[in-house]
Design an enzyme around this catalytic site. Structure first.
Site, PDB file in Angstrom:
ATOM      1  N   HIS A 169       0.841  -1.191   0.000  1.00 16.16           N
ATOM      2  CA  HIS A 169       0.000   0.000   0.000  1.00 16.16           C
ATOM      3  C   HIS A 169       0.881   1.247   0.000  1.00 16.16           C
ATOM      4  O   HIS A 169       1.774   1.391   0.840  1.00 16.16           O
ATOM      5  CB  HIS A 169      -0.891  -0.012   1.243  1.00 16.16           C
ATOM      6  N   ASP A 200      -8.114   1.065   6.244  1.00 16.04           N
ATOM      7  CA  ASP A 200      -6.781   1.607   6.539  1.00 16.04           C
ATOM      8  C   ASP A 200      -6.864   2.524   7.754  1.00 16.04           C
ATOM      9  O   ASP A 200      -7.647   3.470   7.775  1.00 16.04           O
ATOM     10  CB  ASP A 200      -6.278   2.388   5.314  1.00 16.04           C
ATOM     11  N   GLY A 201      -6.039   2.216   8.772  1.00 17.47           N
ATOM     12  CA  GLY A 201      -5.935   3.084   9.938  1.00 17.47           C
ATOM     13  C   GLY A 201      -6.175   2.350  11.244  1.00 17.47           C
ATOM     14  O   GLY A 201      -7.271   1.831  11.459  1.00 17.47           O
ATOM     15  N   GLY A 238      -3.937  11.350   6.567  1.00 20.21           N
ATOM     16  CA  GLY A 238      -2.849  12.318   6.635  1.00 20.21           C
ATOM     17  C   GLY A 238      -1.677  11.870   7.477  1.00 20.21           C
ATOM     18  O   GLY A 238      -0.540  12.223   7.184  1.00 20.21           O
ATOM     19  N   MET A 262     -11.495   4.716   5.320  1.00 17.42           N
ATOM     20  CA  MET A 262     -10.494   5.241   6.245  1.00 17.42           C
ATOM     21  C   MET A 262     -11.022   5.097   7.668  1.00 17.42           C
ATOM     22  O   MET A 262     -12.098   5.604   7.993  1.00 17.42           O
ATOM     23  CB  MET A 262     -10.191   6.704   5.938  1.00 17.42           C
ATOM     24  N   MET A 300      -4.128  10.525  -1.778  1.00 16.07           N
ATOM     25  CA  MET A 300      -4.791  11.492  -0.896  1.00 16.07           C
ATOM     26  C   MET A 300      -4.408  12.883  -1.399  1.00 16.07           C
ATOM     27  O   MET A 300      -3.696  13.643  -0.732  1.00 16.07           O
ATOM     28  CB  MET A 300      -4.343  11.303   0.553  1.00 16.07           C
TER      29      MET A 300
END
Length: 214
Positions: free
Chosen positions: A30, A172-173, A139, A134, A65
């Site tokens: 990724h 993701d996260g 970020g 997300m 992003m």
């Protein structure tokens, strides 16, 4: 499936970390590209992407992003990327962008920020190959997992089934030993994990453990 996030890698030894990924059971790599405009951080651009692509044996899962991601479709395809993932919030003409990604020979993914509801994808879900949810605000790596993501995954799974679509669900996260089993149980197909993999004492074992979740 497991897609380790390069954002958490050791940039002083990027080659070593990519060689680890090549030898591991990871399915994809990724790559988070940030522009400092769409998100409040800057990560890396095409010089790094090209260097990574030249030695990575895993399919590249490129997550933009950025504003105007459609400007970089051809460059991304030239890398040999398997998946180009763009944010719903960054694309005024999302259907056209998805179509152009497919025309360039890549799979098309669409990402939703934590506050964007899954029903915004009703009219395009059958056209995309994957939806990335997300589970932190985009970020920065190392953030705390947003609990609402579990219910959001379930809603997305229902939407995919109701529309007869075949999109994979990626998250993701904050993916770790505690959150990953719950995400897989809710219907997630692809786990993106950065710090949990790259900061681990034994990243091979961590990737194996994530892949073993069913």
């Amino acid at each position: 499936m497991v897609s380790p996030s390069l954002l958490a890698a050791n940039f002083l030894d990027l080659k070593g970390d990519i060689e680890m990924i090549n030898k591991s059971e990871a399915d994809w790599l990724h790559l988070d590209v940030m522009d400092g405009v769409f998100v409040p951080n800057i990560s890396f651009g095409f010089p790094v992407l090209e260097a990574v692509a030249s030695i990575c044996h895993k399919p590249l899962d490129v997550h933009y992003m950025i504003v105007h991601p459609e400007q970089y479709i051809r460059q991304t395809a030239k890398l040999g990327a398997m998946m180009m993932n763009v944010h719903y919030e960054a694309c005024t003409h999302l259907h056209r962008t998805v179509q152009e990604i497919h025309d360039a020979g890549m799979k098309a993914g669409v990402t939703l920020n934590p506050s964007t509801p899954v029903n915004m994808l009703e009219d395009i879900i059958r056209d995309v190959d994957m939806v990335l949810l997300m589970s932190v605000n985009p970020g920065f790596g190392g953030q705390k997992f947003i609990e609402n993501t579990i219910e959001k995954v379930k809603r997305l799974k229902s939407l995919i089934n109701d529309k007869g679509a075949h999109a994979l669900i990626e998250v993701d996260g904050g993916v770790n030993a505690q959150t990953a089993p719950r995400l897989v149980e809710a219907g997630v197909d692809v786990l993106v994990s950065g710090s949990y993999v790259f900061k681990a004492h034994d990243p091979y074992q961590v990737i194996h453990d994530l892949k073993s979740l069913r």
